[in-house]
Scaffold this active site. Structure first.
Site, mmCIF file in Angstrom:
data_model
loop_
_atom_site.group_PDB
_atom_site.id
_atom_site.type_symbol
_atom_site.label_atom_id
_atom_site.label_comp_id
_atom_site.label_asym_id
_atom_site.label_seq_id
_atom_site.Cartn_x
_atom_site.Cartn_y
_atom_site.Cartn_z
ATOM 1 N N CYS A 117 -27.884 22.408 66.840
ATOM 2 C CA CYS A 117 -29.155 23.138 66.780
ATOM 3 C C CYS A 117 -29.928 22.745 65.525
ATOM 4 C CB CYS A 117 -28.886 24.643 66.788
ATOM 5 S SG CYS A 117 -30.352 25.663 66.542
ATOM 6 N N CYS A 143 -31.644 25.573 63.639
ATOM 7 C CA CYS A 143 -30.699 26.398 62.880
ATOM 8 C C CYS A 143 -30.280 25.712 61.577
ATOM 9 C CB CYS A 143 -29.444 26.664 63.706
ATOM 10 S SG CYS A 143 -29.721 27.369 65.329
ATOM 11 N N ASP A 144 -29.982 24.411 61.653
ATOM 12 C CA ASP A 144 -29.303 23.724 60.558
ATOM 13 C C ASP A 144 -30.092 22.584 59.928
ATOM 14 O OD1 ASP A 144 -27.113 25.372 61.080
ATOM 15 O OD2 ASP A 144 -26.280 23.973 62.539
#
Length: 304
Positions: free
Chosen positions: A132, A135-136
């Site tokens: 993701c 997300c990261d």
């Protein structure tokens, strides 16, 4: 309390079902183990959901789904469901916060990221390997990242990373992307993005953190090592149907066979990406949720 409608999963399908059930005067409870919105919260922007001409941020869209449903009386409990009981008249979901009961149940657990199935992939997950970018991605600021895949998730992840990383390499096993042309066109304009056509990642390198991958040219079989600090795997999805395996019919890939959201079990419905169907998008998940809630209401009316 026995709810009219229990909903397992708080994504687009789950919260649309909750909205329609609550508006119909039914008591509805959504059980979600992560954040409201489900996997849509992983998307930096959603560009293909009607009503948002400039797109919508994934987490914000997911939160709006929750607010819409709760405005009409639906409830949410954030907890993980560990087991289900479907065959009794009252359906039961066992969770870490106790048991919840419903006259009907809508299964809307969504999907999880597919993996490459390579040695060391699980070991280096969270140590350079991610599923993701929204997300990261910030962990790889000014670094080199590799994205594997050719669908919309891979393309949007590569676009996200192109704003953060020094270099982005997209590895795709075919000679053309499967994702929408609007994303492919935007990616082609990013000077720091290199696409490796007809290629695949065959090995992952690194001891305590990711140090690189081996990329194979499929037609020739030639391999080369590509140094990188980040590997984003975007190779499809796996349905989260483990809880109902052996209880609800499913295809060879684990997707539920639910017709027009109805399963063969009376009072149990399936909505969203876990259902076998030709297209899995936010809008089709929401459509499933509305249909499932409607059919759940009809089921309850006939049972009275």
């Amino acid at each position: 309390m026995v709810y009219d409608v229990l909903i397992l999963g708080g994504g687009a399908a789950g919260y649309t079902a909750a909205l329609y059930a609550a508006r119909a005067g039914l008591s509805a409870l959504v059980l979600e183990k992560a954040a409201p919105g489900g996997q849509i919260t992983w998307a930096e922007r959603v560009e293909n959901y009607p009503g948002f001409p400039n797109g919508a941020e994934g987490p914000a869209l997911g939160e709006s789904f929750r607010q819409c449903a709760e405005r009409f009386g639906a409830e949410t409990v954030l907890t993980e469901v560990t087991a289900v009981s479907l065959m009794e008249k009252e359906k039961r979901l066992l969770t870490k916060q106790g048991d919840f009961f419903g006259k009907t149940l809508i299964l809307a657990m969504g999907t999880a990221p597919g993996t490459l199935g390579l040695p060391d992939e699980e070991r280096l997950r969270g140590r350079g390997i991610s599923y993701c970018a929204s997300c990261d991605g910030m962990f790889f600021l000014d670094r080199v990242a590799v994205v594997v895949g050719g669908g919309n998730t891979a393309l949007t992840d590569a676009l996200t990373l192109s704003k953060l990383c020094r270099e982005v390499h997209v590895v795709h096993r075919r000679d053309a992307f499967r994702g929408d042309k609007i994303y492919a066109a935007a990616l082609a304009k990013r000077a720091n993005v290199t696409v490796h056509w007809n290629c695949r990642v065959t090995a992952i390198h690194g001891e305590t953190a990711l140090e690189g991958v081996t990329v194979e040219d499929i037609p020739s079989g030639m391999q080369r090592r590509l140094p990188c600090e980040g590997l984003f795997v975007c190779v499809g999805r796996v349905p989260n149907t483990q809880l109902v395996r052996g209880l609800v019919p499913m295809d060879e890939d684990g997707y539920l066979l639910a017709g027009d959201t109805e399963t063969p079990i009376p009072g149990v419905f399936a909505a969203g990406d876990i259902r076998k169907k030709p297209l899995r998008q936010v809008i089709t998940a929401a459509s499933d949720g509305a249909v499932a809630a409607h059919l759940a209401g009809e089921f309850l009316a006939l049972e009275q």
